[in-house]
Scaffold this motif. Structure first.
Motif, PDB file in Angstrom:
ATOM      1  N   GLU A 293       0.648  -1.267   0.040  1.00  0.00           N
ATOM      2  CA  GLU A 293       0.124   0.349  -0.381  1.00  0.00           C
ATOM      3  C   GLU A 293       0.757   0.768   0.168  1.00  0.00           C
ATOM      4  N   MET A 294       2.223   1.252   0.913  1.00  0.00           N
ATOM      5  CA  MET A 294       3.263   2.171   1.036  1.00  0.00           C
ATOM      6  C   MET A 294       3.365   2.617  -0.776  1.00  0.00           C
ATOM      7  N   MET A 295       4.007   1.673  -1.586  1.00  0.00           N
ATOM      8  CA  MET A 295       4.367   1.591  -3.023  1.00  0.00           C
ATOM      9  C   MET A 295       3.107   2.301  -3.559  1.00  0.00           C
ATOM     10  N   MET A 296       2.326   1.583  -3.645  1.00  0.00           N
ATOM     11  CA  MET A 296       1.280   2.387  -4.552  1.00  0.00           C
ATOM     12  C   MET A 296       0.860   3.663  -4.719  1.00  0.00           C
ATOM     13  N   LYS A 297       1.338   4.389  -3.151  1.00  0.00           N
ATOM     14  CA  LYS A 297       0.341   5.364  -2.779  1.00  0.00           C
ATOM     15  C   LYS A 297       1.381   6.119  -3.036  1.00  0.00           C
ATOM     16  N   GLU A 298       2.865   5.480  -3.015  1.00  0.00           N
ATOM     17  CA  GLU A 298       3.946   6.922  -3.713  1.00  0.00           C
ATOM     18  C   GLU A 298       3.639   6.296  -5.494  1.00  0.00           C
ATOM     19  N   PHE A 299       2.870   5.899  -5.888  1.00  0.00           N
ATOM     20  CA  PHE A 299       3.348   5.333  -7.279  1.00  0.00           C
ATOM     21  C   PHE A 299       1.848   6.262  -8.462  1.00  0.00           C
ATOM     22  N   TYR A 300       1.351   5.526  -7.655  1.00  0.00           N
ATOM     23  CA  TYR A 300      -0.412   6.413  -7.704  1.00  0.00           C
ATOM     24  C   TYR A 300      -0.304   8.352  -8.056  1.00  0.00           C
ATOM     25  N   ARG A 301       0.686   8.531  -6.647  1.00  0.00           N
ATOM     26  CA  ARG A 301       1.111   9.957  -6.441  1.00  0.00           C
ATOM     27  C   ARG A 301       1.927  10.277  -7.409  1.00  0.00           C
ATOM     28  N   THR A 302       2.733   9.174  -8.343  1.00  0.00           N
ATOM     29  CA  THR A 302       3.535   9.501  -9.169  1.00  0.00           C
ATOM     30  C   THR A 302       3.385   9.860 -10.951  1.00  0.00           C
ATOM     31  N   LEU A 303       2.580   8.846 -11.090  1.00  0.00           N
ATOM     32  CA  LEU A 303       1.790   8.970 -11.879  1.00  0.00           C
ATOM     33  C   LEU A 303       0.689   9.987 -12.052  1.00  0.00           C
ATOM     34  N   ARG A 304       0.104  10.959 -10.968  1.00  0.00           N
ATOM     35  CA  ARG A 304      -0.920  12.163 -10.683  1.00  0.00           C
ATOM     36  C   ARG A 304       0.503  12.979 -11.368  1.00  0.00           C
ATOM     37  N   ARG A 305       1.193  13.317 -10.649  1.00  0.00           N
ATOM     38  CA  ARG A 305       2.363  14.848 -11.049  1.00  0.00           C
ATOM     39  C   ARG A 305       2.241  14.285 -12.104  1.00  0.00           C
ATOM     40  N   VAL A 306       3.137  13.176 -12.770  1.00  0.00           N
ATOM     41  CA  VAL A 306       3.381  13.113 -14.618  1.00  0.00           C
ATOM     42  C   VAL A 306       2.048  13.196 -15.770  1.00  0.00           C
ATOM     43  N   ALA A 307       0.872  13.576 -14.784  1.00  0.00           N
ATOM     44  CA  ALA A 307      -0.118  13.509 -15.922  1.00  0.00           C
ATOM     45  C   ALA A 307      -0.391  14.879 -15.631  1.00  0.00           C
ATOM     46  N   ASP A 308      -0.589  15.430 -14.706  1.00  0.00           N
ATOM     47  CA  ASP A 308      -0.085  16.649 -14.269  1.00  0.00           C
ATOM     48  C   ASP A 308       0.172  17.817 -15.519  1.00  0.00           C
ATOM     49  N   LEU A 309       1.223  17.069 -15.281  1.00  0.00           N
ATOM     50  CA  LEU A 309       2.568  17.657 -15.688  1.00  0.00           C
ATOM     51  C   LEU A 309       2.446  18.050 -17.407  1.00  0.00           C
ATOM     52  N   ASN A 310       2.136  16.573 -18.152  1.00  0.00           N
ATOM     53  CA  ASN A 310       1.600  15.872 -19.412  1.00  0.00           C
ATOM     54  C   ASN A 310       0.779  17.044 -19.345  1.00  0.00           C
ATOM     55  N   LYS A 311      -0.184  17.304 -18.699  1.00  0.00           N
ATOM     56  CA  LYS A 311      -1.386  18.017 -19.642  1.00  0.00           C
ATOM     57  C   LYS A 311      -1.448  19.220 -19.530  1.00  0.00           C
ATOM     58  N   MET A 312      -0.533  20.028 -18.391  1.00  0.00           N
ATOM     59  CA  MET A 312       0.169  21.968 -18.838  1.00  0.00           C
ATOM     60  C   MET A 312       0.649  21.704 -19.937  1.00  0.00           C
ATOM     61  N   LEU A 313       1.844  20.556 -20.137  1.00  0.00           N
ATOM     62  CA  LEU A 313       2.728  21.368 -20.941  1.00  0.00           C
ATOM     63  C   LEU A 313       2.832  20.673 -22.491  1.00  0.00           C
ATOM     64  N   LEU A 314       1.165  19.766 -22.563  1.00  0.00           N
ATOM     65  CA  LEU A 314       0.598  19.603 -24.168  1.00  0.00           C
ATOM     66  C   LEU A 314      -0.554  21.132 -25.090  1.00  0.00           C
ATOM     67  N   LYS A 315      -0.500  21.501 -23.092  1.00  0.00           N
ATOM     68  CA  LYS A 315      -1.329  23.341 -23.677  1.00  0.00           C
ATOM     69  C   LYS A 315      -0.135  24.331 -24.241  1.00  0.00           C
ATOM     70  N   LEU A 316       0.839  24.207 -23.557  1.00  0.00           N
ATOM     71  CA  LEU A 316       1.604  24.889 -24.294  1.00  0.00           C
ATOM     72  C   LEU A 316       1.781  24.924 -25.018  1.00  0.00           C
ATOM     73  N   PHE A 317       2.333  23.405 -25.825  1.00  0.00           N
ATOM     74  CA  PHE A 317       3.115  23.030 -26.632  1.00  0.00           C
ATOM     75  C   PHE A 317       1.636  23.523 -27.833  1.00  0.00           C
ATOM     76  N   ASP A 318       0.693  23.541 -27.520  1.00  0.00           N
ATOM     77  CA  ASP A 318      -0.141  23.425 -28.585  1.00  0.00           C
ATOM     78  C   ASP A 318      -0.852  24.405 -28.759  1.00  0.00           C
ATOM     79  N   GLN A 319      -0.409  25.867 -27.562  1.00  0.00           N
ATOM     80  CA  GLN A 319       0.105  26.855 -28.422  1.00  0.00           C
ATOM     81  C   GLN A 319       0.665  27.452 -29.329  1.00  0.00           C
ATOM     82  N   ALA A 320       1.952  27.140 -28.815  1.00  0.00           N
ATOM     83  CA  ALA A 320       3.153  27.309 -29.226  1.00  0.00           C
ATOM     84  C   ALA A 320       2.911  26.296 -30.535  1.00  0.00           C
ATOM     85  N   ILE A 321       2.821  25.002 -30.985  1.00  0.00           N
ATOM     86  CA  ILE A 321       2.709  24.303 -32.349  1.00  0.00           C
ATOM     87  C   ILE A 321       1.544  25.120 -33.213  1.00  0.00           C
ATOM     88  N   LEU A 322       0.509  25.284 -32.045  1.00  0.00           N
ATOM     89  CA  LEU A 322      -0.747  25.377 -33.097  1.00  0.00           C
ATOM     90  C   LEU A 322      -1.139  26.443 -33.100  1.00  0.00           C
TER      91      LEU A 322
END
Length: 874
Positions: A293-322
């Motif tokens: 449970e401790m490992m999976m808690k850290e794992f899910y939190r990491t996924l959430r952080r990556v998903a958060d950054l991915n979403k924000m950066l893709l929006k920035l790319f969207d503005q820059a590229i399109l």
């Protein structure tokens, strides 16, 4: 012993046995280094370096270094220099012109040797022209080529390949960007767009390594950035975001490496079978499943952080590229916020740091305007920075408390604002207890989501009760919820109902105490705080009573009604209960549970309206059922005398525990049943209480209940409820509520076969052999201690047994057979499966009737535990 560099291998050492030994020694060394906490980045890059050297040496061995115009190129993950123990080694042999047949034979020998060494080789042999043609047609090939890296061979050939790959005509930046974004959406959809899968894929699940790769591929194609570090140099990643992405990647790499050293074949799924060992490899430990449970808690939190950054950066790319969004003029909403397109953005660059309570203002504006779809990238970045720099939780600020309560009272907050607050980390920044449940999972098959995700889904389900279109699915809640005056109390109870999980002790008690304090802190009255606290404390009461107690027993209804106190508490509780069940697991809610909860709700409502000092008159209920059933039967042409003669054989309990419609249905067929030696099997054509009712009438015989449930189990049906009773002259009148594997009523096309098989086994007279079979894969890694408890009851005539065990195939039949072997009479059964756990209730009497003695209870407990232990085959 140090690992020999492949470049130093002599010609005599280049044979399968020697090379295998070298590879095994390298793998063993890497495993030991990993378990001794060496840097996973060094190990991943070190494996790539070692493979480079091995391929270089074998390239020389086959004489390819003497052949002009061909190159050996690493592509894909290997091209990035990243290799985990079981990663594919993707490589490309590229030439300016098609290879002659003699050279093609040598290439085949080269590849065959690599396969013989059991390396996971992904390879292609192509000309530069073929690379260009296939790459233009296939996004995956084009992506792999983006990361091409020369291993050995002709530099000029490789240079020409790179010129093709990086030409604008190969994959124009805009086209590539749109394709990769769509590819990511499709991949996320395969995982139901959630990071919280029970057995997540480290690489492909939302927030996994692929989301980091996607950012890199787009940045490489558009900006020429070859690494995360270079992305930060282009200004699309701040230094803090760069460090965060690297940190997340490092953790995901550690999990993947820890998994790969336990597997024989390539896989990136973190299955139940391997979660415990992976947790141990990573140094997570604790009692029971605590390490997982401790490992999976850290794992899910990491996924959430990556998903958060991915979403924000893709929006920035969207503005820059399109160029999306940047051209539209902003529309001022307030002094602090404006709207640009469908996104909201702060009008000042340090608004959230200067006045943190304005974070909640932004979500109030989102609740006010349903056409606002999200937060603009610069504001997302500002929010992330401000959130990290907070030196205290938002709930300690009076202005923030006012706005939070306003959100709880806002009619549209559940639609989008709360889920967005959670995704962007605002709830965790507001409430310290919420920050503790982010990523908190439980190692079982019942809870599909982490605690925070489950609570968010619960809020969304509450919101659905506002819409008339959901009335057929949730009739009580859609009727009750709109008339609840203080919906904010239900919302706060939903937020706190599981907030005590993962901290030891009873989470309901912990949550109730903290909810009470929180409500007073918000400025709610003491009675309001008491109601919220009561809901949190008793949020499981209704589901447990409905699913694991005999709700047709007036005593059970009276006890439940006493705990509920009044109709207001009952209405709040039913909404919280239904939303909780629906949000726990998408497969849990079905018409059977809806019927159980409806029965409990209306029975309790009648008891509360009647007054608890005026209990239901059992004799009156029996008379009512008999009168109604008799009227139905007389319509069919049966005489009052025929009905009376039949009913004289039945005990009063029969008329109490069945509805008048059931009684009429049974008796209509019994009055036409000519052969008393032959079983009568009835199967309801319409779904009854959400399932299929199977009625069995037959002369009582040894282990009859076990025989019936074993036969139903053989047909892959699940028994959820049973009323077991005998007539005065020794005939059974058993009713089974049965659902199929999908939680639905039995298909009418199968009724005839079920009737035939049940009739056959009952006529045969011998107990059906209980079918033992392998546990389903998803149960094999769980243990549930078998528990047999005898519940206190005012009844002097019957014993109530609560039974908990692993939900093994054939379990219910084994319990029934154990009762038969001890001459114990079964009167009713309530069967509940919660993930991997069976939690069943049985109402029984001893061989001579009446409650079991202490000796009989102990004997039954020992035999049940022993029989269940032998049930599951190895």
């Amino acid at each position: 012993m140090p690992v020999q560099s492949p470049l130093t291998l002599s010609e005599e050492q280049i044979n399968i046995n020697e090379l295998k030994a070298q590879l095994e020694q390298f793998a063993h060394t890497q495993r030991e280094e990993f378990l001794n906490h060496h840097s996973v980045s060094d190990l991943v890059l070190g494996r790539s370096d070692y493979t480079d050297l091995l391929l270089h040496r074998l390239w020389q061995h086959f004489g390819f270094d003497q052949v002009p115009n061909i190159s050996l190129v690493a592509v894909g993950g290997y091209g990035r220099g990243e290799l985990h123990p079981l990663s594919d080694i993707d490589m490309l042999i590229v030439s300016k012109k098609a290879l002659p047949e003699s050279l093609g034979t040598k290439v085949s020998e080269f590849i065959t040797l690599l396969w013989d060494l059991r390396l996971e080789i992904g390879h292609a042999v192509r000309t530069i022209e073929q690379c260009a043609e296939i790459g233009r047609a296939d996004l995956t090939v084009a992506t792999n080529l983006q990361e091409a890296r020369l291993l050995c061979g002709c530099e000029d050939t490789f240079h020409q390949l790179k010129m093709v790959i990086h030409s604008e005509s190969f994959w124009p930046s805009e086209t590539f960007y749109k394709a990769k974004v769509q590819e990511q959406k499709n991949r996320h959809a395969r995982y139901h767009d959630t990071t919280y899968n029970l057995e997540p894929d480290i690489k492909s699940t939302p927030g996994g390594l692929r989301d980091i790769h996607t950012l890199g591929w787009i940045a490489r194609r558009h900006f020429g950035a070859t690494s995360l570090f270079e992305m930060s140099r282009y200004g699309f990643l701040t230094d803090a975001e760069y460090r965060e992405l690297v940190e997340c990647q490092e953790f995901l790499w550690r999990v993947r490496f820890a998994l790969h050293i336990e597997l024989r074949r390539y896989d990136n799924r973190l299955t139940f079978a391997h979660q415990a060992q992976v947790a141990e490899n990573l140094g997570f430990s604790g009692e029971g499943n605590r390490g997982v449970e401790m490992m999976m808690k850290e794992f899910y939190r990491t996924l959430r952080r990556v998903a958060d950054l991915n979403k924000m950066l893709l929006k920035l790319f969207d503005q820059a590229i399109l160029n999306n969004g940047t051209a539209s003029a902003p529309q001022v909403i307030t002094a602090d916020f404006q709207r640009r397109g469908s996104l909201i953005e702060a009008r000042k660059p340090a608004l959230f740091q200067a006045r943190p309570e304005t974070i909640l203002d932004m979500f109030l504006l989102i609740a006010n305007d349903s056409t606002i779809e999200g937060v603009a990238p610069p504001t997302l970045r500002q929010l992330r920075t401000a959130r990290r720099r907070l030196n205290k939780f938002l709930h300690t600020m009076p202005a923030a408390r006012e706005k939070f309560l306003e959100l709880c009272r806002h009619p549209n907050a559940l639609h989008k604002a709360f889920s967005l607050m959670h995704k962007l980390g605002v709830l965790a920044a507001y409430l310290p207890q919420w920050s503790q449940i982010v990523g908190q999972m439980q190692f079982d098959l019942f809870h599909v989501y982490t605690v925070d995700e489950h609570s968010m889904r619960l809020l969304k389900h509450i919101n659905t009760f506002s819409y008339a279109k959901n009335h057929s699915k949730h009739p009580i809640c859609c009727e009750v919820y709109p008339r609840i005056q203080k919906k904010e109390l239900l919302i706060i109870a939903a937020i706190f109902h599981d907030i005590g999980k993962g901290r030891g002790g009873d989470h309901s008690v912990i949550g109730a105490e903290e909810a009470y304090t929180f409500c007073l802190e918000l400025g709610l009255s003491t009675p309001e705080a008491n109601l919220v606290s009561w809901l949190v404390r008793h949020h499981l009461l209704m589901s447990v009573t409905a699913q694991r107690r005999d709700i047709y027993d007036p005593e059970v209804i009276t006890e439940f009604a006493k705990k509920v106190r009044d109709e207001e508490h009952l209405e709040y509780l039913v909404c919280l209960t239904v939303a909780d069940i629906c949000a726990t697991n998408p497969e849990l809610w079905n018409s059977w549970k809806r019927t159980l909860l409806a029965e409990l709700f209306y029975s309790s409502q009648r008891a509360l309206r009647r007054g608890l000092e005026n209990p239901v008159d059992v004799r009156e209920r029996i008379r009512h059922n008999q009168q109604m059933a008799s009227a139905e039967l007389r319509k069919e042409g049966f005489s009052a005398r025929e009905i009376e003669v039949l009913w004289q054989r039945f005990k009063a309990d029969y008329f109490l525990r069945h509805t008048h419609k059931q009684i009429a249905w049974h008796c209509s067929h019994l009055l036409r049943h000519d052969d008393p030696t032959s079983p009568l099997i009835l199967i309801s054509e319409k779904a009854t209480r959400g399932g299929t009712e199977v009625f069995v009438y037959h002369k009582d015989q040894h282990a009859l209940f076990a025989t019936v449930v074993a036969e139903l189990d053989r047909r892959n049906f699940n028994v959820h409820d049973a009323q077991v009773m005998t007539s005065k002259d020794g005939y059974v009148l058993d009713t089974f509520m049965v659902l199929d594997q999908h939680g639905e009523a039995i298909d009418i096309g199968r009724h005839k076969a079920v009737t035939k098989h049940l009739t056959h086994v009952l006529q045969d007279g011998r107990p059906t052999k209980i079918r033992t079979r392998r546990l389903p894969r998803n149960l094999q890694h769980f243990t549930v201690k078998t528990k047999v408890d005898f519940l206190p009851s005012k009844s002097k005539k019957r014993t109530t047994l609560e039974f908990v065990a692993l939900d093994t195939p054939g379990l219910l039949a084994t319990v029934g057979a154990t009762f038969a072997d001890l001459n114990i009479n079964l009167h009713a059964a309530k069967i509940t499966t919660i993930g991997e756990r069976a939690e069943d209730l049985f109402i029984i009497t001893g061989a001579e009737g009446g409650k079991l003695s202490d000796h009989e209870e102990q004997q039954l407990r020992e035999m049940l535990c022993a029989n269940v232990a032998e049930l599951a085959p190895n």
